[in-house]
Motif scaffolding. Structure first.
Motif, PDB file in Angstrom:
ATOM      1  N   GLU A  77       0.827  -1.204   0.000  1.00  0.00           N
ATOM      2  CA  GLU A  77       0.000   0.000   0.000  1.00  0.00           C
ATOM      3  C   GLU A  77       0.866   1.260   0.000  1.00  0.00           C
ATOM      4  OE1 GLU A  77      -3.078   0.166  -0.721  1.00  0.00           O
ATOM      5  OE2 GLU A  77      -3.482  -1.970  -0.536  1.00  0.00           O
ATOM      6  N   TRP A  78       1.911   1.276   0.809  1.00  0.00           N
ATOM      7  CA  TRP A  78       2.780   2.452   0.866  1.00  0.00           C
ATOM      8  C   TRP A  78       3.355   2.752  -0.519  1.00  0.00           C
ATOM      9  CZ3 TRP A  78       3.771   6.599   3.623  1.00  0.00           C
ATOM     10  CH2 TRP A  78       4.934   7.327   3.350  1.00  0.00           C
ATOM     11  N   GLY A  79       3.949   1.769  -1.153  1.00  0.00           N
ATOM     12  CA  GLY A  79       4.583   1.989  -2.456  1.00  0.00           C
ATOM     13  C   GLY A  79       3.601   2.456  -3.515  1.00  0.00           C
ATOM     14  N   HIS A  80       2.458   1.806  -3.589  1.00  0.00           N
ATOM     15  CA  HIS A  80       1.470   2.193  -4.588  1.00  0.00           C
ATOM     16  C   HIS A  80       0.965   3.612  -4.355  1.00  0.00           C
ATOM     17  CE1 HIS A  80       0.647  -1.354  -7.127  1.00  0.00           C
ATOM     18  NE2 HIS A  80       1.328  -1.941  -6.166  1.00  0.00           N
ATOM     19  N   HIS A  81       0.817   3.978  -3.096  1.00  0.00           N
ATOM     20  CA  HIS A  81       0.256   5.297  -2.824  1.00  0.00           C
ATOM     21  C   HIS A  81       1.313   6.397  -2.785  1.00  0.00           C
ATOM     22  CE1 HIS A  81      -3.882   4.264  -2.927  1.00  0.00           C
ATOM     23  NE2 HIS A  81      -3.474   3.071  -2.524  1.00  0.00           N
ATOM     24  N   VAL A  82       2.577   6.058  -2.627  1.00  0.00           N
ATOM     25  CA  VAL A  82       3.633   7.044  -2.877  1.00  0.00           C
ATOM     26  C   VAL A  82       3.561   7.433  -4.348  1.00  0.00           C
ATOM     27  CG1 VAL A  82       6.133   7.343  -3.110  1.00  0.00           C
ATOM     28  CG2 VAL A  82       5.185   6.421  -0.990  1.00  0.00           C
ATOM     29  N   SER A  83       3.402   6.440  -5.206  1.00  0.00           N
ATOM     30  CA  SER A  83       3.288   6.708  -6.637  1.00  0.00           C
ATOM     31  C   SER A  83       2.097   7.616  -6.931  1.00  0.00           C
ATOM     32  CB  SER A  83       3.152   5.384  -7.401  1.00  0.00           C
ATOM     33  OG  SER A  83       2.932   5.628  -8.770  1.00  0.00           O
ATOM     34  N   ARG A  84       0.947   7.311  -6.363  1.00  0.00           N
ATOM     35  CA  ARG A  84      -0.237   8.150  -6.591  1.00  0.00           C
ATOM     36  C   ARG A  84      -0.048   9.551  -6.023  1.00  0.00           C
ATOM     37  NH1 ARG A  84      -5.822   5.146  -5.378  1.00  0.00           N
ATOM     38  NH2 ARG A  84      -6.257   7.262  -4.747  1.00  0.00           N
ATOM     39  N   ALA A  85       0.547   9.655  -4.841  1.00  0.00           N
ATOM     40  CA  ALA A  85       0.772  10.970  -4.233  1.00  0.00           C
ATOM     41  C   ALA A  85       1.695  11.821  -5.109  1.00  0.00           C
ATOM     42  CB  ALA A  85       1.357  10.805  -2.831  1.00  0.00           C
ATOM     43  N   ARG A  86       2.735  11.205  -5.643  1.00  0.00           N
ATOM     44  CA  ARG A  86       3.645  11.931  -6.533  1.00  0.00           C
ATOM     45  C   ARG A  86       2.905  12.427  -7.766  1.00  0.00           C
ATOM     46  NH1 ARG A  86       8.787   7.774  -6.210  1.00  0.00           N
ATOM     47  NH2 ARG A  86       9.818   8.775  -4.430  1.00  0.00           N
TER      48      ARG A  86
END
Length: 180
Positions: A77-86
């Motif tokens: 979840e962290w990795g996928h949502h770092v991508s979305r946040a960026r």
């Protein structure tokens, strides 16, 4: 090793074939959930509201999702949502702060992350937290925050139980620019 593996296109259940070209076929988390086709079908409407139609707005929603992922130790979840946040234009320092203590966040992010922490630690918001969240995002936003924490808690349970690694496209992105 878990046998909760993402289903391939060839193994995709016929009863949810219509979901394969949409959100369900794009991410491994939903390919794992496809082991229970009725659940995935029911999940679709809630996903639409929590992910797309939330009253939190996209950036605030990402703060809630990232904090939930961190609290559950879900690298997926962290990795996928770092991508979305960026992709939303959130600064690296802001993203990184969501992992840390509330005092190191902006007041808005601390209000949201503090609410996530309270829900995960005590399964409730205090009256002061309710008032703070409502002042920031309104009453519907407060409910959307709670729904988002619950939604991503279930996804963290699935991702962690399945031992999911990042989807290939996210892994490649984070190898180029590591997550904070």
């Amino acid at each position: 090793m878990s046998d909760l593996v993402p289903l391939s296109d060839a193994d995709w259940p016929g009863g949810i074939a219509d979901m394969l070209p949409g959100f369900a076929g794009r991410l491994d988390i939903y390919r794992v959930m496809a082991h229970h086709p009725r659940l995935l079908r029911a999940w679709s409407d809630l996903r639409q509201h929590v992910v797309v139609d939330t009253t939190l707005g996209l950036e605030r929603s990402e703060v809630v999702i990232l904090r939930t992922g961190v609290r559950h130790g879900s690298d997926y979840e962290w990795g996928h949502h770092v991508s979305r946040a960026r992709k939303l234009g959130m600064a690296e320092a802001r993203i990184a702060s969501i992992k840390g203590p509330l005092e190191e966040m902006t007041p808005e992010d601390a209000t949201l992350a503090g609410a996530v922490d309270a829900l995960l630690e005590r399964s409730r918001l205090t009256p002061a937290q309710q008032a703070g969240v409502e002042a920031l995002v309104g009453r519907e936003g407060m409910f959307d925050l709670m729904a988002t924490v619950g939604f991503y808690t279930v996804l963290a349970f699935i991702a962690n139980s399945a031992g999911l690694t990042l989807d290939a496209n996210i892994r490649a992105e984070l190898e180029k620019t590591p997550a904070p």
